[in-house]
Design a protein around this motif. Structure first.
Motif, PDB file in Angstrom:
ATOM      1  N   LYS A  84      11.474 -30.727  29.834  1.00 50.64           N
ATOM      2  CA  LYS A  84      12.328 -31.818  29.167  1.00 50.64           C
ATOM      3  C   LYS A  84      11.682 -32.123  27.686  1.00 50.64           C
ATOM      4  O   LYS A  84      12.255 -32.567  26.775  1.00 50.64           O
ATOM      5  N   ARG A  85      10.475 -31.816  27.760  1.00 50.07           N
ATOM      6  CA  ARG A  85       9.768 -31.835  26.177  1.00 50.07           C
ATOM      7  C   ARG A  85      10.295 -30.999  25.412  1.00 50.07           C
ATOM      8  O   ARG A  85      10.694 -31.370  24.228  1.00 50.07           O
ATOM      9  N   LYS A  86      10.400 -29.852  25.592  1.00 50.62           N
ATOM     10  CA  LYS A  86      10.693 -28.614  24.903  1.00 50.62           C
ATOM     11  C   LYS A  86      12.288 -29.087  24.355  1.00 50.62           C
ATOM     12  O   LYS A  86      12.571 -28.973  23.266  1.00 50.62           O
ATOM     13  N   ARG A  87      13.162 -29.794  25.300  1.00 50.45           N
ATOM     14  CA  ARG A  87      14.414 -30.093  25.006  1.00 50.45           C
ATOM     15  C   ARG A  87      14.157 -31.169  23.841  1.00 50.45           C
ATOM     16  O   ARG A  87      15.036 -31.303  22.945  1.00 50.45           O
ATOM     17  N   GLU A  88      13.430 -32.251  23.895  1.00 45.56           N
ATOM     18  CA  GLU A  88      13.092 -33.338  22.997  1.00 45.56           C
ATOM     19  C   GLU A  88      12.750 -32.750  21.666  1.00 45.56           C
ATOM     20  O   GLU A  88      13.079 -32.971  20.570  1.00 45.56           O
ATOM     21  N   LEU A  89      12.037 -31.743  21.933  1.00 48.51           N
ATOM     22  CA  LEU A  89      11.305 -30.986  20.234  1.00 48.51           C
ATOM     23  C   LEU A  89      12.344 -30.542  19.746  1.00 48.51           C
ATOM     24  O   LEU A  89      12.649 -30.745  18.571  1.00 48.51           O
ATOM     25  N   ILE A  90      13.453 -29.693  20.592  1.00 53.59           N
ATOM     26  CA  ILE A  90      14.490 -29.051  19.859  1.00 53.59           C
ATOM     27  C   ILE A  90      15.515 -30.047  19.186  1.00 53.59           C
ATOM     28  O   ILE A  90      16.021 -29.979  18.247  1.00 53.59           O
ATOM     29  N   ASP A  91      16.037 -30.840  20.342  1.00 55.46           N
ATOM     30  CA  ASP A  91      17.005 -31.871  20.072  1.00 55.46           C
ATOM     31  C   ASP A  91      16.578 -32.676  18.834  1.00 55.46           C
ATOM     32  O   ASP A  91      17.302 -33.201  17.882  1.00 55.46           O
ATOM     33  N   SER A  92      15.314 -33.156  18.536  1.00 53.84           N
ATOM     34  CA  SER A  92      15.096 -34.271  17.557  1.00 53.84           C
ATOM     35  C   SER A  92      15.284 -33.355  16.210  1.00 53.84           C
ATOM     36  O   SER A  92      15.244 -34.355  15.109  1.00 53.84           O
ATOM     37  N   ARG A  93      15.219 -32.244  16.227  1.00 48.44           N
ATOM     38  CA  ARG A  93      15.159 -31.544  14.840  1.00 48.44           C
ATOM     39  C   ARG A  93      16.630 -30.894  14.620  1.00 48.44           C
ATOM     40  O   ARG A  93      17.370 -31.198  13.614  1.00 48.44           O
ATOM     41  N   VAL A  94      17.204 -30.297  15.612  1.00 48.52           N
ATOM     42  CA  VAL A  94      18.495 -29.811  15.580  1.00 48.52           C
ATOM     43  C   VAL A  94      19.708 -30.854  15.400  1.00 48.52           C
ATOM     44  O   VAL A  94      20.512 -30.890  14.551  1.00 48.52           O
ATOM     45  N   VAL A  95      19.433 -31.858  16.300  1.00 47.24           N
ATOM     46  CA  VAL A  95      20.578 -32.639  16.237  1.00 47.24           C
ATOM     47  C   VAL A  95      20.510 -33.651  14.988  1.00 47.24           C
ATOM     48  O   VAL A  95      21.722 -33.975  14.359  1.00 47.24           O
ATOM     49  N   SER A  96      19.208 -33.871  14.604  1.00 49.27           N
ATOM     50  CA  SER A  96      19.290 -34.595  13.109  1.00 49.27           C
ATOM     51  C   SER A  96      19.741 -33.864  12.188  1.00 49.27           C
ATOM     52  O   SER A  96      20.408 -34.406  11.158  1.00 49.27           O
ATOM     53  N   THR A  97      19.515 -32.673  12.068  1.00 51.29           N
ATOM     54  CA  THR A  97      20.062 -31.844  10.940  1.00 51.29           C
ATOM     55  C   THR A  97      21.424 -31.716  11.081  1.00 51.29           C
ATOM     56  O   THR A  97      22.356 -31.940   9.997  1.00 51.29           O
ATOM     57  N   ARG A  98      22.072 -31.561  12.361  1.00 55.29           N
ATOM     58  CA  ARG A  98      23.668 -31.668  12.546  1.00 55.29           C
ATOM     59  C   ARG A  98      24.216 -32.983  11.996  1.00 55.29           C
ATOM     60  O   ARG A  98      25.418 -32.685  11.206  1.00 55.29           O
ATOM     61  N   ALA A  99      23.496 -33.934  12.271  1.00 59.61           N
ATOM     62  CA  ALA A  99      24.105 -35.368  11.826  1.00 59.61           C
ATOM     63  C   ALA A  99      23.937 -35.432  10.359  1.00 59.61           C
ATOM     64  O   ALA A  99      25.126 -35.743   9.770  1.00 59.61           O
ATOM     65  N   LEU A 100      22.904 -34.836   9.686  1.00 58.99           N
ATOM     66  CA  LEU A 100      22.883 -34.894   8.124  1.00 58.99           C
ATOM     67  C   LEU A 100      24.093 -34.155   7.712  1.00 58.99           C
ATOM     68  O   LEU A 100      24.682 -34.286   6.737  1.00 58.99           O
ATOM     69  N   GLY A 101      23.997 -32.836   8.271  1.00 57.19           N
ATOM     70  CA  GLY A 101      25.157 -31.762   7.757  1.00 57.19           C
ATOM     71  C   GLY A 101      26.582 -32.462   7.977  1.00 57.19           C
ATOM     72  O   GLY A 101      27.351 -32.403   6.959  1.00 57.19           O
ATOM     73  N   GLU A 102      26.952 -33.301   8.820  1.00 54.83           N
ATOM     74  CA  GLU A 102      28.113 -33.792   9.151  1.00 54.83           C
ATOM     75  C   GLU A 102      28.445 -34.886   8.347  1.00 54.83           C
ATOM     76  O   GLU A 102      29.584 -35.034   7.550  1.00 54.83           O
ATOM     77  N   ALA A 103      27.436 -35.712   7.572  1.00 55.15           N
ATOM     78  CA  ALA A 103      27.552 -36.917   6.721  1.00 55.15           C
ATOM     79  C   ALA A 103      27.873 -36.130   5.658  1.00 55.15           C
ATOM     80  O   ALA A 103      28.984 -36.610   4.788  1.00 55.15           O
ATOM     81  N   ILE A 104      27.039 -35.296   5.222  1.00 53.53           N
ATOM     82  CA  ILE A 104      27.328 -34.480   3.938  1.00 53.53           C
ATOM     83  C   ILE A 104      28.646 -33.828   3.721  1.00 53.53           C
ATOM     84  O   ILE A 104      29.267 -34.003   2.815  1.00 53.53           O
ATOM     85  N   ARG A 105      29.235 -33.202   4.804  1.00 58.76           N
ATOM     86  CA  ARG A 105      30.411 -32.775   4.822  1.00 58.76           C
ATOM     87  C   ARG A 105      31.534 -33.900   4.581  1.00 58.76           C
ATOM     88  O   ARG A 105      32.525 -33.447   3.860  1.00 58.76           O
ATOM     89  N   ARG A 106      31.396 -35.067   4.854  1.00 55.25           N
ATOM     90  CA  ARG A 106      32.281 -36.059   4.793  1.00 55.25           C
ATOM     91  C   ARG A 106      32.163 -36.610   3.354  1.00 55.25           C
ATOM     92  O   ARG A 106      33.002 -37.541   2.786  1.00 55.25           O
ATOM     93  N   TRP A 107      31.037 -36.509   2.499  1.00 54.36           N
ATOM     94  CA  TRP A 107      31.002 -37.167   1.364  1.00 54.36           C
ATOM     95  C   TRP A 107      31.694 -36.442   0.109  1.00 54.36           C
ATOM     96  O   TRP A 107      31.836 -35.002   0.393  1.00 54.36           O
ATOM     97  N   GLU A 108      32.359 -37.202  -0.899  1.00 56.73           N
ATOM     98  CA  GLU A 108      32.918 -36.767  -1.898  1.00 56.73           C
ATOM     99  C   GLU A 108      32.187 -36.031  -2.737  1.00 56.73           C
ATOM    100  O   GLU A 108      32.257 -35.016  -3.304  1.00 56.73           O
TER     101      GLU A 108
END
Ligand SMILES: NC(=O)c1ccc[n+]([C@@H]2O[C@H](COP(=O)([O-])OP(=O)(O)OC[C@H]3O[C@@H](n4cnc5c(N)ncnc54)[C@H](OP(=O)(O)O)[C@@H]3O)[C@@H](O)[C@H]2O)c1
Length: 316
Positions: A84-108
């Motif tokens: 469970k902890r391994k999943r948290e360690l990965i998700d807190s990094r990968v999911v946050s990176t993806r969320a930032l990437g998704e925002a950047i893709r939408r920015w003009e």
């Protein structure tokens, strides 16, 4: 420049924010905490709340940033690495990176640089072999985590947007990271190396790390002709063995380094997490040096002397 730092409320983020603001940049700190709860120690940055995983009002507030930095991640060494902890360690990094990437893709208006933290755990256990940025990933959970983290950042790259994966070594400072935990037994005259003692510790002074990040995102020769992209090792040029690290730590604190910690004790107490301490990497900052970055604290004794010079743990 306008600079967004996700996870900027932490140990590294606070040092980086202070330096960037001091250098005349505007910093926006993206945090999961509300403005009432966040403690920024007098950092004059704009606080913007997000959830670390999905789009929201924060995306509009951050649009127009020249640089986006992601330092988010659940603490690696705070708990045993259960599934469970391994999943948290990965998700807190990968999911946050993806969320930032998704925002950047939408920015003009896009930033010119996306910088993510990564770690030298990328290289796995390497014994005394010298490793630079060209080395392939090693084995084990941390290496796997870093590969996933760096790959998520790589997806954000476009022709006009440079991605940097900065592989931090052990960041040395007294307000966060591993050092405050390591000095505790030394304060009680019970310090000593984690065995086998021959494993390498690749470290960096917190001020050099902040300066390196500033250099990577703002140095004119790098930003206008991006000679650096992809992985950059954030370590001082002189890694040492665990034995030598603890000896230097004892000396800086005026304490002996007499009591070695056997591997089996750590393995019993920490499980798989112990491997992070009983193995290591001898990492070279090839990209930083080749591109003209100068370390203020290239040797461990200089770094520890600076850190302990004004601190009460050093007793005479
Ligand atoms: N310090 C080191 O020696 C070292 C070495 C190698 C790699 N790194 C990596 O570099 C990054 C910064 O290090 P640091 O020492 O500054 O870490 P830190 O002090 O623990 O700060 C990381 C920040 O990440 C955010 N965070 C915590 N848990 C999270 C979660 N579950 N989901 C999303 N965000 C979360 C927090 O910000 P908010 O609560 O404000 O959202 C926190 O301030 C980390 O990713 C760390 O793994 C550090």
């Amino acid at each position: 420049m306008k600079i967004v730092i996700a996870g900027g409320s932490g140990f590294v983020g606070q040092h980086v924010s202070r330096l960037l603001i001091h250098s005349g940049h505007e910093v926006m700190l993206l945090s999961r905490q509300s403005s009432e709860n966040i403690s920024l120690n007098n950092i004059h940055a704009r606080h913007i709340q997000w959830d670390g995983c999905s789009q929201g009002a924060w995306t509009r507030e951050c649009e127009g940033a020249d640089v986006v930095i992601n330092l988010s991640g659940a603490p690696i060494a705070d708990k045993r690495w259960t599934a469970k902890r391994k999943r948290e360690l990965i998700d807190s990094r990968v999911v946050s990176t993806r969320a930032l990437g998704e925002a950047i893709r939408r920015w003009e208006t896009k930033p010119h640089t996306f910088l993510t933290a990564s770690g030298i755990g990328y290289y796995g256990a390497q014994g005394a072999t010298k490793v630079d940025e060209t080395f392939p990933p090693g084995d084990g959970f941390l290496a796997d985590l870093c590969v996933k983290w760096e790959n998520a950042a790589q997806q954000i790259e476009t022709a006009d947007l440079r991605v940097l994966q900065v592989r931090f070594g052990m960041v040395l400072g007294l307000d966060g990271g591993a050092l405050p935990k390591m000095i505790f037994p030394f304060q009680w005259f019970l310090g000593g190396p984690i065995l086998p003692g021959t494993q390498f510790v690749s470290w960096i002074h917190q001020q050099d790390l902040a300066q390196l990040i500033l250099f990577l995102i703002s140095h004119p020769s790098i930003v206008s002709h991006p000679s650096i992209q992809g992985p950059v090792n954030a370590v001082a040029p002189n890694p040492v063995t665990m034995q030598d690290f603890c000896q230097a730590l004892g000396k800086a604190m005026n304490r002996p380094s007499w009591f070695p910690v056997p591997e089996f004790v750590l393995e019993t107490a920490l499980g798989e997490l112990a491997s992070m301490l009983t193995t290591g990497q001898r990492v070279e900052p090839q990209q930083a040096l080749q591109n003209g970055f100068s370390f203020a604290y290239p040797t461990l004794s200089a770094a520890l002397d600076e850190i302990f010079s004004n601190h009460s743990t050093r007793k005479d």
